[in-house]
Design a protein around this motif. Structure first.
Motif, PDB file in Angstrom:
ATOM      1  N   LEU A 314      34.241  41.714  48.151  1.00 43.02           N
ATOM      2  CA  LEU A 314      34.311  42.401  46.863  1.00 43.02           C
ATOM      3  C   LEU A 314      34.944  41.474  45.834  1.00 43.02           C
ATOM      4  CD1 LEU A 314      33.966  45.375  45.622  1.00 43.02           C
ATOM      5  CD2 LEU A 314      36.430  45.563  45.968  1.00 43.02           C
ATOM      6  N   VAL A 315      34.376  41.450  44.620  1.00 41.23           N
ATOM      7  CA  VAL A 315      34.932  40.661  43.512  1.00 41.23           C
ATOM      8  C   VAL A 315      35.030  41.571  42.292  1.00 41.23           C
ATOM      9  CG1 VAL A 315      34.638  38.679  41.988  1.00 41.23           C
ATOM     10  CG2 VAL A 315      33.930  38.522  44.386  1.00 41.23           C
ATOM     11  N   ILE A 316      36.208  41.613  41.674  1.00 37.28           N
ATOM     12  CA  ILE A 316      36.440  42.494  40.528  1.00 37.28           C
ATOM     13  C   ILE A 316      36.813  41.660  39.312  1.00 37.28           C
ATOM     14  CG2 ILE A 316      37.871  44.368  39.608  1.00 37.28           C
ATOM     15  CD1 ILE A 316      38.294  45.297  42.483  1.00 37.28           C
ATOM     16  N   GLU A 317      36.143  41.926  38.199  1.00 42.34           N
ATOM     17  CA  GLU A 317      36.473  41.295  36.921  1.00 42.34           C
ATOM     18  C   GLU A 317      36.692  42.397  35.892  1.00 42.34           C
ATOM     19  OE1 GLU A 317      33.727  38.344  35.627  1.00 42.34           O
ATOM     20  OE2 GLU A 317      33.511  37.437  37.610  1.00 42.34           O
ATOM     21  N   SER A 318      37.885  42.440  35.327  1.00 44.87           N
ATOM     22  CA  SER A 318      38.181  43.463  34.333  1.00 44.87           C
ATOM     23  C   SER A 318      39.336  42.999  33.460  1.00 44.87           C
ATOM     24  CB  SER A 318      38.540  44.790  35.017  1.00 44.87           C
ATOM     25  OG  SER A 318      38.701  45.819  34.057  1.00 44.87           O
ATOM     26  N   GLN A 319      39.464  43.646  32.324  1.00 42.68           N
ATOM     27  CA  GLN A 319      40.578  43.387  31.420  1.00 42.68           C
ATOM     28  C   GLN A 319      40.806  44.636  30.587  1.00 42.68           C
ATOM     29  OE1 GLN A 319      39.348  40.144  28.928  1.00 42.68           O
ATOM     30  NE2 GLN A 319      37.568  41.212  28.123  1.00 42.68           N
ATOM     31  N   THR A 320      41.984  44.757  30.027  1.00 44.52           N
ATOM     32  CA  THR A 320      42.289  45.906  29.192  1.00 44.52           C
ATOM     33  C   THR A 320      41.323  45.962  28.017  1.00 44.52           C
ATOM     34  OG1 THR A 320      44.625  45.759  29.792  1.00 44.52           O
ATOM     35  CG2 THR A 320      44.071  47.053  27.843  1.00 44.52           C
ATOM     36  N   GLY A 321      40.690  47.103  27.829  1.00 41.21           N
ATOM     37  CA  GLY A 321      39.676  47.250  26.794  1.00 41.21           C
ATOM     38  C   GLY A 321      38.266  47.110  27.327  1.00 41.21           C
ATOM     39  N   GLY A 322      38.154  46.657  28.591  1.00 43.54           N
ATOM     40  CA  GLY A 322      36.858  46.534  29.236  1.00 43.54           C
ATOM     41  C   GLY A 322      36.123  45.272  28.821  1.00 43.54           C
ATOM     42  N   PRO A 323      34.941  45.055  29.354  1.00 41.50           N
ATOM     43  CA  PRO A 323      34.282  45.879  30.374  1.00 41.50           C
ATOM     44  C   PRO A 323      34.822  45.585  31.772  1.00 41.50           C
ATOM     45  CG  PRO A 323      32.913  43.994  29.879  1.00 41.50           C
ATOM     46  CD  PRO A 323      34.114  43.896  28.964  1.00 41.50           C
ATOM     47  N   THR A 324      34.344  46.336  32.750  1.00 42.84           N
ATOM     48  CA  THR A 324      34.680  46.093  34.150  1.00 42.84           C
ATOM     49  C   THR A 324      33.396  45.779  34.906  1.00 42.84           C
ATOM     50  OG1 THR A 324      36.612  47.556  34.115  1.00 42.84           O
ATOM     51  CG2 THR A 324      35.630  47.096  36.268  1.00 42.84           C
ATOM     52  N   VAL A 325      33.426  44.700  35.686  1.00 40.31           N
ATOM     53  CA  VAL A 325      32.276  44.299  36.497  1.00 40.31           C
ATOM     54  C   VAL A 325      32.739  44.172  37.945  1.00 40.31           C
ATOM     55  CG1 VAL A 325      30.495  42.566  36.906  1.00 40.31           C
ATOM     56  CG2 VAL A 325      31.259  43.039  34.566  1.00 40.31           C
ATOM     57  N   ILE A 326      32.086  44.898  38.828  1.00 37.91           N
ATOM     58  CA  ILE A 326      32.416  44.843  40.256  1.00 37.91           C
ATOM     59  C   ILE A 326      31.194  44.331  41.010  1.00 37.91           C
ATOM     60  CG2 ILE A 326      33.094  46.163  42.293  1.00 37.91           C
ATOM     61  CD1 ILE A 326      34.590  48.054  40.480  1.00 37.91           C
ATOM     62  N   ASP A 327      31.359  43.198  41.669  1.00 35.76           N
ATOM     63  CA  ASP A 327      30.297  42.597  42.479  1.00 35.76           C
ATOM     64  C   ASP A 327      30.687  42.666  43.947  1.00 35.76           C
ATOM     65  OD1 ASP A 327      28.323  41.478  40.552  1.00 35.76           O
ATOM     66  OD2 ASP A 327      30.069  40.361  39.845  1.00 35.76           O
ATOM     67  N   GLY A 328      29.678  42.762  44.790  1.00 38.64           N
ATOM     68  CA  GLY A 328      29.948  42.759  46.219  1.00 38.64           C
ATOM     69  C   GLY A 328      28.676  42.517  47.003  1.00 38.64           C
ATOM     70  N   TYR A 329      28.847  42.316  48.285  1.00 38.02           N
ATOM     71  CA  TYR A 329      27.680  42.126  49.143  1.00 38.02           C
ATOM     72  C   TYR A 329      28.011  42.563  50.562  1.00 38.02           C
ATOM     73  CZ  TYR A 329      29.871  37.998  51.238  1.00 38.02           C
ATOM     74  OH  TYR A 329      30.720  37.163  51.909  1.00 38.02           O
ATOM     75  N   VAL A 330      26.965  42.795  51.342  1.00 36.14           N
ATOM     76  CA  VAL A 330      27.095  43.050  52.774  1.00 36.14           C
ATOM     77  C   VAL A 330      26.085  42.157  53.491  1.00 36.14           C
ATOM     78  CG1 VAL A 330      27.851  45.443  52.477  1.00 36.14           C
ATOM     79  CG2 VAL A 330      25.417  44.945  52.744  1.00 36.14           C
ATOM     80  N   THR A 331      26.334  41.910  54.755  1.00 39.80           N
ATOM     81  CA  THR A 331      25.414  41.126  55.571  1.00 39.80           C
ATOM     82  C   THR A 331      24.542  42.076  56.378  1.00 39.80           C
ATOM     83  OG1 THR A 331      27.062  39.366  55.744  1.00 39.80           O
ATOM     84  CG2 THR A 331      25.228  39.307  57.300  1.00 39.80           C
ATOM     85  N   ILE A 332      23.227  41.875  56.298  1.00 45.17           N
ATOM     86  CA  ILE A 332      22.296  42.739  57.017  1.00 45.17           C
ATOM     87  C   ILE A 332      22.228  42.298  58.467  1.00 45.17           C
ATOM     88  CG2 ILE A 332      19.943  43.635  57.111  1.00 45.17           C
ATOM     89  CD1 ILE A 332      19.612  42.782  54.208  1.00 45.17           C
ATOM     90  N   LYS A 333      22.276  43.258  59.363  1.00 44.28           N
ATOM     91  CA  LYS A 333      22.148  42.939  60.782  1.00 44.28           C
ATOM     92  C   LYS A 333      20.729  42.483  61.079  1.00 44.28           C
ATOM     93  CE  LYS A 333      25.665  46.151  62.477  1.00 44.28           C
ATOM     94  NZ  LYS A 333      25.924  47.315  63.347  1.00 44.28           N
ATOM     95  N   SER A 334      20.616  41.387  61.813  1.00 41.71           N
ATOM     96  CA  SER A 334      19.289  40.885  62.175  1.00 41.71           C
ATOM     97  C   SER A 334      18.706  41.713  63.303  1.00 41.71           C
ATOM     98  CB  SER A 334      19.383  39.418  62.610  1.00 41.71           C
ATOM     99  OG  SER A 334      20.254  39.279  63.710  1.00 41.71           O
ATOM    100  N   GLY A 335      17.382  41.794  63.310  1.00 36.99           N
ATOM    101  CA  GLY A 335      16.703  42.535  64.374  1.00 36.99           C
ATOM    102  C   GLY A 335      16.727  44.007  64.127  1.00 36.99           C
TER     103      GLY A 335
END
Length: 335
Positions: A314-335
């Motif tokens: 998870l990666v969060i970027e925000s500051q007072t007054g906005g905006p807020t951007v939240i990025d993230g990822y998951v790894t897909i199980k193979s097979g």
């Protein structure tokens, strides 16, 4: 380089989760960070001891016994090294060399304790098992609310309706109408609680449909514009991955609307290779993000732990007054 810079880099190295040892070609230690000192007991001025392999290997006259001193770099190797009080510990190590301006060669040894890797893996599995147990309990309670309590309340409502024709006095008619209204509201609340505990669309239709249903729910309750863009190539992901992404995006929406007071939110979900990425942007009032916030509030920490349990982050970027951007990822199980 000033003393201020030296202190800064020393502080930085002491914050690392790996041991750092800087030695010369004679294996004499010039620097060891706090982690390295705790792991090995080695001190500045001492020589890095021979590992069990170098102690027993056959060498020619004049040949350096220590392999570390003969190599420019070694990407990865394992060895048992002498540590406190003559004990030996297995370490994962990496070696790189650097040549100073005066021509001297120094070597940087990075040391990891393999048991720490096992501990992290065990913790990851424990978090995943805990989250799955919580979701199983949510599902059970959701079914109980719908199948048992919901049906019982509805039966009371039907019984109350059968009394309507025999109630004539005005004061009792008014009381009846209030009770009927309360029961109808209770039935609606039970349905909403059941959906929030475990959305049926997630099990039946998949992640995209569940997110769309969740968005419709938020839009029916708040004056908020939510855009959902998805580019998932897989029709269905495994249950754990779908559930993780759903819960994290649900928490992002909750925080943006309830705490950030946002009225414009964009959710993006896309698949690339063995990963599924997401981004949630909002125009709310924002906040000054700092890692210490995760210790104070459970929301962000739980999101991060959920993602890490499926090899994500998870990666969060925000500051007072906005905006807020939240990025993230998951790894897909193979097979």
């Amino acid at each position: 380089m000033t003393f201020h810079h030296i202190d800064f880099y020393r502080h930085l190295l002491n914050k690392l989760k790996v041991g750092i040892v800087i030695m010369d070609e004679d294996r004499r230690i010039h620097y060891v960070n706090e982690k390295g000192q705790r792991m090995t007991g080695w001190e500045v001025g001492e020589k890095v001891p021979y590992c069990t392999y170098c102690q027993s290997r056959t060498v020619l006259d004049g040949q350096e016994r220590c392999l570390l001193a003969t190599e420019e770099s070694m990407d990865y190797f394992q060895a048992e090294m002498p540590v406190y009080q003559g004990k030996y510990m297995p370490f994962e190590m990496r070696l790189s060399s650097m040549h100073l301006q005066d021509g001297k060669k120094m070597m940087v040894l990075m040391i990891k304790d393999p048991s720490e890797k096992e501990t992290r893996q065990v913790r990851k599995l424990l978090i995943q098992e805990t989250l799955l147990a919580q979701e199983a309990e949510r599902k059970r309670i959701s079914q109980e609310l719908h199948d048992v309590i919901g049906q019982n309340v509805f039966s009371i409502y039907l019984g109350l309706q059968s009394l309507r024709p025999v109630i004539n006095q005005t004061q009792y008619c008014s009381l009846y109408e209030k009770m009927e209204e309360l029961l109808l509201r209770t039935i609606t609340d039970l349905k909403q609680m059941s959906k929030k505990l475990r959305p049926p669309s997630l099990d039946m239709l998949g992640l995209n449909s569940a997110i769309e249903a969740m968005i419709d729910e938020w839009k029916s309750l708040y004056d908020v514009d939510i855009t959902f863009k998805t580019d998932l190539k897989s029709e269905r992901l495994d249950n754990v991955t779908e559930l993780t992404l759903y819960r994290v995006i649900q928490e992002c929406l909750h925080n943006a609307i309830r705490h950030g007071e946002a009225n414009r939110i964009i959710i993006q979900l896309y698949e690339y290779g063995q990963y599924v990425y997401f981004r949630v942007c909002d125009n709310g009032k924002g906040f000054e993000y700092h890692p210490d916030l995760e210790a104070k509030g459970l929301g962000i920490r739980h999101m991060r732990e959920r993602l890490q349990s499926v090899a994500g982050e998870l990666v969060i970027e925000s500051q007072t007054g906005g905006p807020t951007v939240i990025d993230g990822y998951v790894t897909i199980k193979s097979g």
